[in-house]
Design a protein around this motif. Structure first.
Motif, short mmCIF file in Angstrom:
data_model
loop_
_atom_site.label_atom_id
_atom_site.label_comp_id
_atom_site.label_asym_id
_atom_site.label_seq_id
_atom_site.Cartn_x
_atom_site.Cartn_y
_atom_site.Cartn_z
N THR A 13 -33.57 48.87 2.82
CA THR A 13 -32.18 48.15 2.74
C THR A 13 -31.71 47.86 1.79
O THR A 13 -32.33 47.83 0.56
CB THR A 13 -31.91 46.41 3.65
OG1 THR A 13 -32.74 45.62 2.82
CG2 THR A 13 -32.65 46.99 5.26
N ASN A 16 -24.66 46.67 -1.23
CA ASN A 16 -23.51 47.39 -1.60
C ASN A 16 -22.87 47.03 -2.44
O ASN A 16 -22.90 45.94 -2.49
CB ASN A 16 -22.63 47.84 -0.39
CG ASN A 16 -21.78 46.76 0.13
OD1 ASN A 16 -21.24 46.51 0.09
ND2 ASN A 16 -22.15 47.78 1.57
N PHE A 22 -26.70 46.78 3.21
CA PHE A 22 -26.16 48.16 3.89
C PHE A 22 -28.06 48.79 4.31
O PHE A 22 -29.31 48.05 3.91
CB PHE A 22 -26.23 49.06 2.78
CG PHE A 22 -26.55 50.36 2.99
CD1 PHE A 22 -25.69 51.16 3.61
CD2 PHE A 22 -28.43 51.29 2.50
CE1 PHE A 22 -25.59 52.91 3.58
CE2 PHE A 22 -28.25 52.95 3.31
CZ PHE A 22 -27.21 53.61 3.29
N ASP A 23 -28.30 49.09 5.79
CA ASP A 23 -29.11 49.06 6.39
C ASP A 23 -29.68 50.89 6.51
O ASP A 23 -28.65 51.14 7.89
CB ASP A 23 -30.10 48.35 7.77
CG ASP A 23 -30.75 48.08 8.31
OD1 ASP A 23 -31.21 49.78 8.18
OD2 ASP A 23 -31.81 47.32 8.76
N THR A 24 -30.49 51.39 6.28
CA THR A 24 -30.67 53.23 6.79
C THR A 24 -30.97 53.09 8.38
O THR A 24 -30.06 54.40 8.54
CB THR A 24 -31.94 53.77 6.02
OG1 THR A 24 -32.78 52.98 6.03
CG2 THR A 24 -31.04 53.59 4.32
N TYR A 27 -27.65 54.41 10.30
CA TYR A 27 -27.14 55.85 10.12
C TYR A 27 -28.44 56.59 10.58
O TYR A 27 -27.94 58.30 10.97
CB TYR A 27 -27.61 56.42 8.40
CG TYR A 27 -26.23 55.54 7.98
CD1 TYR A 27 -24.62 55.90 7.50
CD2 TYR A 27 -26.20 54.04 7.60
CE1 TYR A 27 -23.45 54.89 7.03
CE2 TYR A 27 -25.14 53.53 6.60
CZ TYR A 27 -23.85 53.93 7.21
OH TYR A 27 -22.83 53.28 6.49
N ILE A 68 -24.53 58.39 -0.29
CA ILE A 68 -24.67 57.69 -0.97
C ILE A 68 -25.50 57.13 -2.07
O ILE A 68 -26.41 58.30 -2.14
CB ILE A 68 -25.40 56.48 0.11
CG1 ILE A 68 -25.23 56.23 1.32
CG2 ILE A 68 -26.23 55.40 -0.02
CD1 ILE A 68 -25.98 56.62 2.61
N THR A 90 -20.36 54.66 -0.49
CA THR A 90 -21.11 53.61 -1.29
C THR A 90 -21.86 53.93 -2.59
O THR A 90 -22.67 54.99 -2.21
CB THR A 90 -22.30 53.64 0.60
OG1 THR A 90 -21.80 53.42 1.38
CG2 THR A 90 -22.86 52.38 0.37
N LEU A 92 -25.36 51.46 -3.78
CA LEU A 92 -26.37 50.34 -3.55
C LEU A 92 -27.20 50.02 -4.85
O LEU A 92 -26.88 50.78 -5.95
CB LEU A 92 -27.47 51.19 -2.36
CG LEU A 92 -26.46 51.60 -1.13
CD1 LEU A 92 -28.07 51.47 -0.31
CD2 LEU A 92 -25.79 50.06 -0.61
#
Length: 153
Positions: A13, A16, A22-24, A27, A68, A90, A92
């Motif tokens: 995580t 952003n 943001f958490d994988t 996705y 990303i 995005t 990060l």
């Protein structure tokens, strides 16, 4: 241990450009990812790379992939960088370099600068392509797009 082809992407995580988490997990199982690590916002090579991904972003999204970018810059730096260059993807913030270490991204330029590595992750979260080249930032985009085309066709 650095990530290798065939490995599952580690879960992480990060914040952003909007300061949101943001958490994988949101996705994996849904879409392929292009995750690129770069040294620093607003530097010549990094700007070329970011603008290259921006210019071909629609090609990636048309194939169902998400782009990303990750560096150790702050959320505010990313926000300024993204707005200045109209980046639609995005960015990060990894200020403590935890994500960089999780992936095993090596340092570039005699160990002085953070490395530039791009990963393509398939829908199931498996690393299917990697490109480590700190010098030629522009090449990452076309090679990542080729890799995405192979896994979605």
């Amino acid at each position: 241990m650095p990530i290798e082809l065939g490995d599952l992407m580690p879960h992480f995580t990060a914040l952003n450009t909007n300061g949101e988490k943001f958490d994988t997990k949101e996705y994996v199982g849904k879409k392929p990812l292009v995750i690129y690590f770069y040294p620093k916002d607003n530097t010549p090579g990094c700007t070329i790379q970011a603008c290259g991904f921006r210019d071909q972003y629609q090609d990636f999204t048309d194939l169902g992939a998400e782009v990303i970018g990750i560096s150790s810059d702050t959320v505010d730096s990313h926000d300024t960088f993204a707005k200045r260059y109209k980046l639609p993807f995005t960015l990060l913030s990894d200020p403590d370099k935890k994500i960089r270490k999780l992936f095993g991204v090596p340092s570039g330029l005699l160990g002085i600068l953070p490395g530039r590595v791009t990963y393509v992750i398939d829908k199931q979260g498996k690393v299917v392509w990697m490109f480590d080249n700190s010098i030629n930032a522009r090449k990452h985009i076309s090679k990542a797009l080729e890799a995405i085309k192979k896994i979605v066709s």
